[in-house]
Enzyme design. Structure first.
Site, PDB file in Angstrom:
ATOM      1  N   ASN A   1     -62.713 -57.719 -14.525  1.00 52.92           N
ATOM      2  CA  ASN A   1     -61.703 -57.708 -13.472  1.00 52.92           C
ATOM      3  C   ASN A   1     -60.443 -58.403 -13.981  1.00 52.92           C
ATOM      4  OD1 ASN A   1     -60.304 -57.582 -11.109  1.00 52.92           O
ATOM      5  ND2 ASN A   1     -61.732 -58.827  -9.905  1.00 52.92           N
TER       6      ASN A   1
ATOM      7  N   GLY B   1     -64.780 -54.734  -8.553  1.00 50.95           N
ATOM      8  CA  GLY B   1     -63.401 -55.138  -8.841  1.00 50.95           C
ATOM      9  C   GLY B   1     -62.944 -54.989 -10.278  1.00 50.95           C
TER      10      GLY B   1
ATOM     11  N   ASP C   1     -69.209 -34.255 -17.899  1.00 54.39           N
ATOM     12  CA  ASP C   1     -70.390 -34.515 -17.089  1.00 54.39           C
ATOM     13  C   ASP C   1     -71.179 -33.217 -16.845  1.00 54.39           C
ATOM     14  OD1 ASP C   1     -71.744 -36.492 -15.417  1.00 54.39           O
ATOM     15  OD2 ASP C   1     -71.080 -35.309 -13.707  1.00 54.39           O
TER      16      ASP C   1
ATOM     17  N   GLU D   1     -72.622 -33.549 -21.549  1.00 52.08           N
ATOM     18  CA  GLU D   1     -73.904 -34.091 -21.102  1.00 52.08           C
ATOM     19  C   GLU D   1     -74.833 -32.921 -20.783  1.00 52.08           C
ATOM     20  OE1 GLU D   1     -75.740 -36.927 -17.560  1.00 52.08           O
ATOM     21  OE2 GLU D   1     -74.235 -35.433 -17.096  1.00 52.08           O
TER      22      GLU D   1
ATOM     23  N   ASN E   1     -55.908 -56.019  -7.146  1.00 49.89           N
ATOM     24  CA  ASN E   1     -56.146 -54.612  -6.776  1.00 49.89           C
ATOM     25  C   ASN E   1     -57.591 -54.369  -6.314  1.00 49.89           C
ATOM     26  OD1 ASN E   1     -57.726 -54.518  -9.078  1.00 49.89           O
ATOM     27  ND2 ASN E   1     -56.258 -53.355 -10.296  1.00 49.89           N
ATOM     28  N   ASP E   2     -58.366 -55.421  -6.116  1.00 54.04           N
ATOM     29  CA  ASP E   2     -59.773 -55.235  -5.730  1.00 54.04           C
ATOM     30  C   ASP E   2     -59.899 -54.487  -4.405  1.00 54.04           C
ATOM     31  OD1 ASP E   2     -60.172 -56.722  -7.950  1.00 54.04           O
ATOM     32  OD2 ASP E   2     -61.251 -58.369  -6.989  1.00 54.04           O
TER      33      ASP E   2
HETATM   34 CA    CA Z   1     -59.555 -55.644  -9.910  1.00 52.91          CA
END
Ligand code: CA
Length: 621
Positions: A143, A168, A335, A364, A148-149
């Site tokens: 983090n 986060g 993916d 994948e 910006n969490d």
């Molecule tokens: Ca963050």
């Protein structure tokens, strides 16, 4: 109270008398995608998807030398227009205005930019056998920006106490630790998806994208992503983007206003994919199974995209090229490769390689048999005449073998014999060196858990992974012996990197913050990784192996100029190995250096390999 000036009052009156009607009729243009493009791409076509209320009632016009509108496509929803644009091969970079006209009035306009290209197409070199890929999950790595969490208008907020919540981690956290990757010795980062996942819960992993053109603000901005790639390149690290074409998050802005109904594969009621990748290539397949596999939804939160819709197909293809060009990506991890329509995926690969002839995409293909994996790699030999065009595929069969080999007693078909058996089937591949080899990733039990937390098994499996054929991929935290069982929930195999968050009690980015055992694992890997950078034989050389005997697996990686001998003693006893058996590869060599200790020894009649350990020997004439 704010004073309102005389001129402001006059303009308000003017607007009320004359302007209001015109204003009300203005069309709100919400999106034009791709939002910009480049001059001088190999393909001279571009299809814009325009979104805005009743935009289909307008006629787009533009004036720019070398750019013309070839076709305007109307769809079921009146709020979309698709504009086919054609470029002259020598069109110059610059700006032009696309005006959306109705009855000679401009209802909306968009300033479109054709940017100059920063790099020549051939300079996008992809990744290769000189690389070691480090996979990390951005929400769980570091983090770097706690501000910006939580983003006010985004649904899920951060909560580190929830194993399946958002924690986060972000792009800044990756930028902050670029030196760590170089110190460890990996050369490329595969970062799990960074694009917006504005979903109510379980959005941290990134696989339910709700905007293909936007980095999730909780990870940073598009500009931050570009900065990450630039800074990584300055430090000699490559960036591989995780892309998903099979599905998108059910929270995508278009969910209530699809351009047309068949944008998604629709079912009368929710129908899950059967996840049976083998059905696609099964010569005995039933239509029922095929439909479930390819058209079934990956999850209730993941809508199945219908790439047989040509407009959607174009949208996705251009989106991938846009990201490569915009941030300067070194490769793509795709993916769930067998889940979208096969012909579409081939078409996509063709287009990527048309734009970037030296590029790489690793797919994948989560199937456990070599022949099933080989089908999906560039392969001229498929009986049905189909070719995926994929340059690289993950070696799932070898992952399963590594997971078992160092946990089992040695036997005719157990222990390292499994590694031998998997590689002996390499004849099914056009080029086995192009496989990406790995021991764990974000979807399964962590390696150290699979190895029952045995450091010797860890050393053998890592020595094997980094010296066998293929491009090795490590999973973040494997170097710290992180553990985790998938059946408890994915959050448990994707725990936070210790030290990645301000105030973490331990900082495993530094030797002081690692336990003694973690340092032993880290240092072991570091020695191998730093040495691997110098060995052409281990990167690109031919592999010659010998059937394991008495619990010891011996193989060589060799070029005309260099040879490396690897001995893995997976038995419980020290073994004295008679070297005569390896004359065909040892002829001409008189001494060797232990790569892990640096000790130089003369080659005699035999060599002693301690129990449960690997030996990597650089041979000298
Ligand atoms: Ca963050």
């Amino acid at each position: 109270m704010k004073m309102i000036s005389k001129s402001r009052i006059l303009s308000l009156i003017f607007a009320l008398l004359f302007g209001f009607q015109a204003f009300a009729e203005k069309t709100n243009l919400e999106r034009v995608e791709p939002p910009f493009w480049w001059a001088g791409m190999a393909s001279t076509e571009l299809q814009l998807m325009v979104y805005g209320q009743n935009i289909s009632e307008t006629t787009p016009v533009l004036t720019y030398n070398g750019v013309s509108i070839r076709q305007v496509i109307h769809v079921e929803s009146p709020n979309y227009l698709f504009i086919d644009i054609e470029f002259d091969a020598n069109v110059k970079p610059g700006h032009f205005s696309i005006q959306f006209m109705d009855d000679k009035k401009v209802k909306a306009s968009y300033d479109y930019e054709l940017k100059p290209r920063k790099k020549d197409a051939c300079e996008f070199k992809g990744f290769d056998n000189s690389d070691v890929i480090y996979l990390l999950m951005p929400d769980r790595f570091s983090n770097g920006d706690p501000s910006n969490d939580n983003i006010p208008d985004m649904l899920e907020k951060a909560d580190r106490n929830k194993p399946n919540g958002r924690h986060g981690g972000d792009i800044q956290g990756i930028i902050d630790h670029l030196d760590y990757f170089n110190d460890l010795g990996v050369t490329a980062l595969w970062i799990n998806p960074l694009l917006e996942n504005n979903m109510e819960t379980y959005s941290y992993h990134g696989y339910a994208m709700t905007d293909f053109y936007k980095v999730d603000p909780r990870f940073g901005s598009n500009a931050d992503y570009a900065e990450l790639v630039e800074k990584a390149h300055e430090k000699g690290l490559k960036i591989i983007m995780d892309m998903v074409f099979n599905h998108c998050g059910t929270g995508y802005y278009w969910k209530d206003d699809l351009p047309m109904k068949d944008w998604y594969n629709q079912w009368p009621e929710f129908t899950r994919s059967n996840y049976r990748g083998g059905v696609v290539t099964d010569p005995h397949q039933s239509e029922y199974d095929y439909n479930k596999m390819v058209k079934g939804w990956f999850d209730v939160t993941m809508a199945d995209l219908n790439q047989e819709n040509k407009l959607l197909a174009n949208f996705i293809i251009q989106n991938s090229i846009w990201w490569i060009e915009y941030v300067g990506l070194d490769g793509i991890r795709q993916d769930t490769y067998p889940y979208p329509y096969q012909d579409f995926m081939s078409q996509w690969m063709e287009r990527v390689l048309l734009e970037y002839p030296n590029y790489n995409v690793v797919g994948e293909v989560w199937l456990s048999y070599p022949q099933a994996v080989a089908y999906w790699m560039q392969n001229e030999r498929n009986k049905d005449g189909k070719q995926s065009g994929l340059t690289n595929v993950f070696d799932f069969p070898l992952m399963y073998a590594i997971s078992k080999a160092f946990n089992e007693d040695e036997g005719w078909a157990s222990g390292t014999a499994q590694l031998y058996e998997v590689l002996s089937q390499d004849y099914v591949y056009e080029e086995p060196l192009d496989l990406v080899v790995f021991a764990d990733n974000h979807d399964g039990d962590r390696l150290y858990t699979k190895l029952k937390e045995d450091i010797n098994s860890f050393k053998m499996s890592m020595a094997y992974l980094l010296t066998t054929r293929g491009i090795p991929q490590l999973y973040y935290g494997t170097e710290l012996l992180m553990t985790g069982e998938e059946h408890k929930g994915h959050g448990y195999i994707r725990e936070d990197f210790p030290g990645g968050w301000p105030g973490d009690p331990m900082n495993a980015f530094t030797p002081e913050g690692r336990s003694e055992e973690q340092n032993e694992a880290f240092n072991f890997l570091q020695s191998l990784l730093q040495w691997r950078k110098t060995s052409q034989a281990v990167q690109f050389g031919k592999l010659t192996h010998f059937v394991p005997e008495e619990g010891v697996y011996v193989y060589f990686r060799h070029t005309d100029k260099e040879a490396v001998m690897i001995l893995i003693n997976n038995s419980e006893e020290e073994k004295t190995i008679d070297l005569d058996r390896f004359n065909e590869r040892l002829a001409g060599y008189t001494s060797c250096t232990h790569v892990l200790s640096g000790n130089k020894i003369k080659l005699g009649k035999s060599i002693v390999v301690p129990e449960k350990s690997p030996m990597v020997l650089q041979l000298h004439p």
